[in-house]
Design a protein around this motif. Structure first.
Motif, PDB file in Angstrom:
ATOM      1  N   LEU A  11       0.901  -1.279  -0.139  1.00 45.90           N
ATOM      2  CA  LEU A  11      -0.044  -0.046   0.152  1.00 45.90           C
ATOM      3  C   LEU A  11       0.950   1.399  -0.032  1.00 45.90           C
ATOM      4  CD1 LEU A  11      -2.818  -1.042   2.527  1.00 45.90           C
ATOM      5  CD2 LEU A  11      -3.121  -0.787  -0.234  1.00 45.90           C
ATOM      6  N   LEU A  12       2.048   1.110   0.640  1.00 50.46           N
ATOM      7  CA  LEU A  12       2.762   2.393   0.497  1.00 50.46           C
ATOM      8  C   LEU A  12       3.575   2.754  -1.056  1.00 50.46           C
ATOM      9  CD1 LEU A  12       5.199   1.613   3.514  1.00 50.46           C
ATOM     10  CD2 LEU A  12       3.863   3.746   3.068  1.00 50.46           C
ATOM     11  N   LEU A  13       3.724   1.664  -1.614  1.00 51.21           N
ATOM     12  CA  LEU A  13       4.102   1.690  -2.953  1.00 51.21           C
ATOM     13  C   LEU A  13       2.843   2.444  -3.818  1.00 51.21           C
ATOM     14  CD1 LEU A  13       6.417  -1.251  -3.387  1.00 51.21           C
ATOM     15  CD2 LEU A  13       7.117   1.026  -3.020  1.00 51.21           C
ATOM     16  N   GLN A  14       1.759   1.679  -3.537  1.00 46.98           N
ATOM     17  CA  GLN A  14       0.675   2.106  -4.215  1.00 46.98           C
ATOM     18  C   GLN A  14       0.321   3.573  -4.076  1.00 46.98           C
ATOM     19  OE1 GLN A  14      -2.701  -0.828  -4.726  1.00 46.98           O
ATOM     20  NE2 GLN A  14      -4.013   0.927  -4.195  1.00 46.98           N
ATOM     21  N   THR A  15       0.337   4.056  -2.778  1.00 44.43           N
ATOM     22  CA  THR A  15      -0.098   5.540  -2.453  1.00 44.43           C
ATOM     23  C   THR A  15       0.962   6.366  -2.575  1.00 44.43           C
ATOM     24  OG1 THR A  15       0.425   5.024  -0.311  1.00 44.43           O
ATOM     25  CG2 THR A  15      -1.960   4.685  -1.003  1.00 44.43           C
ATOM     26  N   ARG A  16       2.370   6.111  -2.297  1.00 45.57           N
ATOM     27  CA  ARG A  16       3.258   7.040  -2.767  1.00 45.57           C
ATOM     28  C   ARG A  16       4.153   7.006  -3.958  1.00 45.57           C
ATOM     29  NH1 ARG A  16       5.938   7.345   3.398  1.00 45.57           N
ATOM     30  NH2 ARG A  16       3.982   7.348   4.744  1.00 45.57           N
ATOM     31  N   GLY A  17       4.111   5.860  -4.489  1.00 47.82           N
ATOM     32  CA  GLY A  17       4.943   5.836  -5.679  1.00 47.82           C
ATOM     33  C   GLY A  17       6.170   5.293  -5.594  1.00 47.82           C
ATOM     34  N   ARG A  18       7.115   5.573  -6.292  1.00 47.16           N
ATOM     35  CA  ARG A  18       8.715   5.161  -6.041  1.00 47.16           C
ATOM     36  C   ARG A  18       9.353   5.514  -4.652  1.00 47.16           C
ATOM     37  NH1 ARG A  18      10.859   7.325 -10.059  1.00 47.16           N
ATOM     38  NH2 ARG A  18      10.933   5.902 -11.574  1.00 47.16           N
ATOM     39  N   MET A  19       9.717   4.576  -4.041  1.00 46.23           N
ATOM     40  CA  MET A  19      10.212   4.750  -2.726  1.00 46.23           C
ATOM     41  C   MET A  19      11.478   3.970  -2.538  1.00 46.23           C
ATOM     42  SD  MET A  19       7.283   4.548  -0.186  1.00 46.23           S
ATOM     43  CE  MET A  19       8.102   4.916   1.435  1.00 46.23           C
ATOM     44  N   THR A  20      12.630   4.300  -1.724  1.00 47.20           N
ATOM     45  CA  THR A  20      13.808   3.800  -1.757  1.00 47.20           C
ATOM     46  C   THR A  20      13.678   2.824  -0.690  1.00 47.20           C
ATOM     47  OG1 THR A  20      14.723   5.193  -0.131  1.00 47.20           O
ATOM     48  CG2 THR A  20      15.043   5.855  -2.484  1.00 47.20           C
ATOM     49  N   ALA A  21      14.840   1.615  -0.559  1.00 48.16           N
ATOM     50  CA  ALA A  21      14.500   0.824   0.326  1.00 48.16           C
ATOM     51  C   ALA A  21      14.562   1.112   1.896  1.00 48.16           C
ATOM     52  CB  ALA A  21      15.864  -0.263   0.250  1.00 48.16           C
ATOM     53  N   GLN A  22      15.602   2.381   2.088  1.00 40.59           N
ATOM     54  CA  GLN A  22      15.759   3.066   3.125  1.00 40.59           C
ATOM     55  C   GLN A  22      14.412   3.749   3.628  1.00 40.59           C
ATOM     56  OE1 GLN A  22      18.639   2.901   5.363  1.00 40.59           O
ATOM     57  NE2 GLN A  22      16.681   3.638   6.573  1.00 40.59           N
ATOM     58  N   GLU A  23      13.743   4.348   2.763  1.00 39.44           N
ATOM     59  CA  GLU A  23      12.402   5.079   2.996  1.00 39.44           C
ATOM     60  C   GLU A  23      11.347   4.019   3.408  1.00 39.44           C
ATOM     61  OE1 GLU A  23      12.598   9.026   0.010  1.00 39.44           O
ATOM     62  OE2 GLU A  23      12.030   6.893  -0.805  1.00 39.44           O
ATOM     63  N   LEU A  24      11.448   2.864   2.724  1.00 43.05           N
ATOM     64  CA  LEU A  24      10.334   1.710   3.283  1.00 43.05           C
ATOM     65  C   LEU A  24      10.713   1.223   4.663  1.00 43.05           C
ATOM     66  CD1 LEU A  24      10.009   0.021  -0.507  1.00 43.05           C
ATOM     67  CD2 LEU A  24       8.182   1.044   1.053  1.00 43.05           C
ATOM     68  N   ALA A  25      11.990   1.026   4.586  1.00 44.88           N
ATOM     69  CA  ALA A  25      12.603   0.658   6.243  1.00 44.88           C
ATOM     70  C   ALA A  25      12.152   1.603   7.199  1.00 44.88           C
ATOM     71  CB  ALA A  25      13.908   0.392   6.051  1.00 44.88           C
ATOM     72  N   ASP A  26      11.958   2.809   7.100  1.00 43.11           N
ATOM     73  CA  ASP A  26      11.784   3.925   8.127  1.00 43.11           C
ATOM     74  C   ASP A  26      10.544   3.714   8.344  1.00 43.11           C
ATOM     75  OD1 ASP A  26      14.494   4.659   8.057  1.00 43.11           O
ATOM     76  OD2 ASP A  26      14.441   6.449   6.862  1.00 43.11           O
ATOM     77  N   ALA A  27       9.696   3.737   7.140  1.00 42.51           N
ATOM     78  CA  ALA A  27       8.401   3.864   7.142  1.00 42.51           C
ATOM     79  C   ALA A  27       7.555   2.463   7.929  1.00 42.51           C
ATOM     80  CB  ALA A  27       7.594   4.021   5.962  1.00 42.51           C
ATOM     81  N   LEU A  28       8.228   1.262   7.633  1.00 40.64           N
ATOM     82  CA  LEU A  28       7.925   0.160   8.409  1.00 40.64           C
ATOM     83  C   LEU A  28       8.523  -0.306   9.610  1.00 40.64           C
ATOM     84  CD1 LEU A  28       7.707  -2.041   4.902  1.00 40.64           C
ATOM     85  CD2 LEU A  28       5.650  -0.952   6.330  1.00 40.64           C
ATOM     86  N   GLU A  29       9.604   0.690   9.984  1.00 33.73           N
ATOM     87  CA  GLU A  29      10.360   0.568  11.043  1.00 33.73           C
ATOM     88  C   GLU A  29      10.638  -1.140  11.185  1.00 33.73           C
ATOM     89  OE1 GLU A  29       7.720   1.154  14.480  1.00 33.73           O
ATOM     90  OE2 GLU A  29       7.585   3.419  14.149  1.00 33.73           O
ATOM     91  N   VAL A  30      11.686  -1.302   9.985  1.00 28.52           N
ATOM     92  CA  VAL A  30      12.328  -2.565   9.913  1.00 28.52           C
ATOM     93  C   VAL A  30      13.595  -2.256   9.317  1.00 28.52           C
ATOM     94  CG1 VAL A  30      10.029  -4.032   9.789  1.00 28.52           C
ATOM     95  CG2 VAL A  30      11.320  -3.110   7.718  1.00 28.52           C
ATOM     96  N   SER A  31      14.572  -3.162   9.261  1.00 28.10           N
ATOM     97  CA  SER A  31      15.882  -2.938   8.568  1.00 28.10           C
ATOM     98  C   SER A  31      15.758  -2.985   7.112  1.00 28.10           C
ATOM     99  CB  SER A  31      16.834  -4.255   8.853  1.00 28.10           C
ATOM    100  OG  SER A  31      16.331  -5.354   8.433  1.00 28.10           O
ATOM    101  N   VAL A  32      16.596  -2.533   6.421  1.00 27.64           N
ATOM    102  CA  VAL A  32      16.578  -2.579   4.981  1.00 27.64           C
ATOM    103  C   VAL A  32      16.692  -3.990   4.566  1.00 27.64           C
ATOM    104  CG1 VAL A  32      18.028  -1.861   2.951  1.00 27.64           C
ATOM    105  CG2 VAL A  32      17.885  -0.264   4.831  1.00 27.64           C
ATOM    106  N   ARG A  33      17.569  -4.733   5.189  1.00 30.44           N
ATOM    107  CA  ARG A  33      17.602  -6.121   4.789  1.00 30.44           C
ATOM    108  C   ARG A  33      16.166  -6.766   4.707  1.00 30.44           C
ATOM    109  NH1 ARG A  33      21.780  -9.793   4.470  1.00 30.44           N
ATOM    110  NH2 ARG A  33      22.995  -8.179   5.611  1.00 30.44           N
ATOM    111  N   THR A  34      15.456  -6.473   6.061  1.00 32.00           N
ATOM    112  CA  THR A  34      13.956  -6.976   5.865  1.00 32.00           C
ATOM    113  C   THR A  34      13.214  -6.534   4.578  1.00 32.00           C
ATOM    114  OG1 THR A  34      14.072  -7.224   8.312  1.00 32.00           O
ATOM    115  CG2 THR A  34      11.904  -7.102   7.206  1.00 32.00           C
TER     116      THR A  34
END
Length: 339
Positions: A11-34
């Protein structure tokens, strides 16, 4: 837990468009590896997630791909109905729109979630204004909100506290904020972003010209920084006092939050007589005099000297009005009836 996170990532990718792995990790509160592992899992499940390389790269969904999956949980449905604020929505001219949206949401949700959302609304209510305050008239709020939404310039006639009292400005509206029952307009004025109290707006003309929002402008971040600056700048002086522990504990009930927080944070341990020494931020000597009088004989001003002199004069004046038991003013007997 992981299934819920995969839904959130999608849903993050659907609503916000392109996101980096770090941005996704920050939003989901997980590591980049996850995030890497979750993206691989979505791809394996048939979700068209693509990775763009380079400095401006990131993850994105195939153009036009949409999912109807919301993954809404029962607590999320409850929170959604709790967030509905009929009072502020009505102020903005959106009362009927909010009511219609809630009806549609209730019709679309499964019966169990709709029931939980309705129960939340029946059990919790938000009343934003403080006690003993009448709502501030804001006849031009809906026009300003429309200009914010449509990115249109406004010509505003505004009443301010210093001369000249009435001014006219052309503003680029960026947002409206409800703070402690009062509405504020955040708008660009020339090269600066400023805050205006909507209740002080005397007239508004919404122009046809459109305005450009500053790139990367974040209303919530601006408001947080502005309120911190305002509280810091408005209290330009300070009073050194000693007070009883009871007075220190009573401060949050009668003082502005910034004053009581600072005084409590600066307070030391009580001395052998039970008095606490601390520093209270004040706007001016006059302001400090009015505020600290609320504590009566439970506080003694030590500095500045001008403020202490004011309290001395007030104490003598009060002693003249309220003499000791058995004494009277103007030579009258304590037993004489008034009049």
């Amino acid at each position: 837990m992981r299934a819920s996170r995969l839904v959130s990532l999608l849903l993050l990718l659907q609503t916000r468009g392109r996101m980096t792995a770090q941005e996704l990790a920050d939003a989901l509160e997980v590591s980049v590896r996850t995030v890497y592992r979750d993206v691989e899992s979505l791809g394996a499940a048939g979700v068209p997630v693509y990775a763009d390389r380079g400095p401006a790269g990131g993850y994105r969904l195939l153009e036009g791909y949409r999912t109807r999956l919301t993954g809404m949980t029962a607590p999320e449905a409850e929170a959604l109905f709790l967030a509905g604020m009929p009072g502020p929505a009505a102020d903005l001219g959106l009362g009927p729109v909010l009511a219609a949206a809630e009806l549609k949401l209730l019709a679309a949700l499964p019966e169990e979630l709709a029931d939980r959302g309705g129960r939340m609304r029946q059990r919790f209510h938000l009343d934003a204004p403080g006690w003993f305050r009448n709502p501030e008239p804001t006849p031009h709020l809906s026009a300003l909100a429309r200009a914010v939404w449509e990115d249109r310039l406004v010509e505003v006639r505004y009443r301010r506290w210093k001369a000249p009292r009435e001014v006219t400005r052309v503003l680029a509206p960026l947002g409206v904020v409800l703070k402690a029952g009062r509405w504020y307009l955040v708008a660009g004025s020339g090269e600066q972003v400023r805050t205006y109290r909507v209740g002080a707006v005397l007239d508004v003309v919404v122009r046809d010209e459109r305005c450009e929002r500053p790139e990367g402008f974040d209303l919530a971040a601006y408001w947080r920084d502005w309120t911190q600056r305002y509280e810091r700048d408005v209290y330009r002086d300070e009073a050194r006092v000693r007070m009883t522990v009871a007075a220190l504990e009573f401060m949050p009930y009668v003082f502005p939050p910034a004053m009581s927080r600072a005084a409590r944070a600066a307070a030391g341990e009580p001395d052998e007589d039970g008095w606490v020494y601390t520093t209270v931020p004040i706007e001016s000597v006059k302001h400090g005099h009015v505020e600290l009088l609320k504590l009566g004989a439970e506080v003694e001003v030590l500095a500045p000297a001008e403020l202490r002199d004011r309290f001395t004069a007030t104490a003598h004046a009060l002693a003249g009005l309220y003499p000791a038991t058995g004494e009277t003013t103007a030579g009258a007997s304590a037993s004489d009836p008034p009049g």
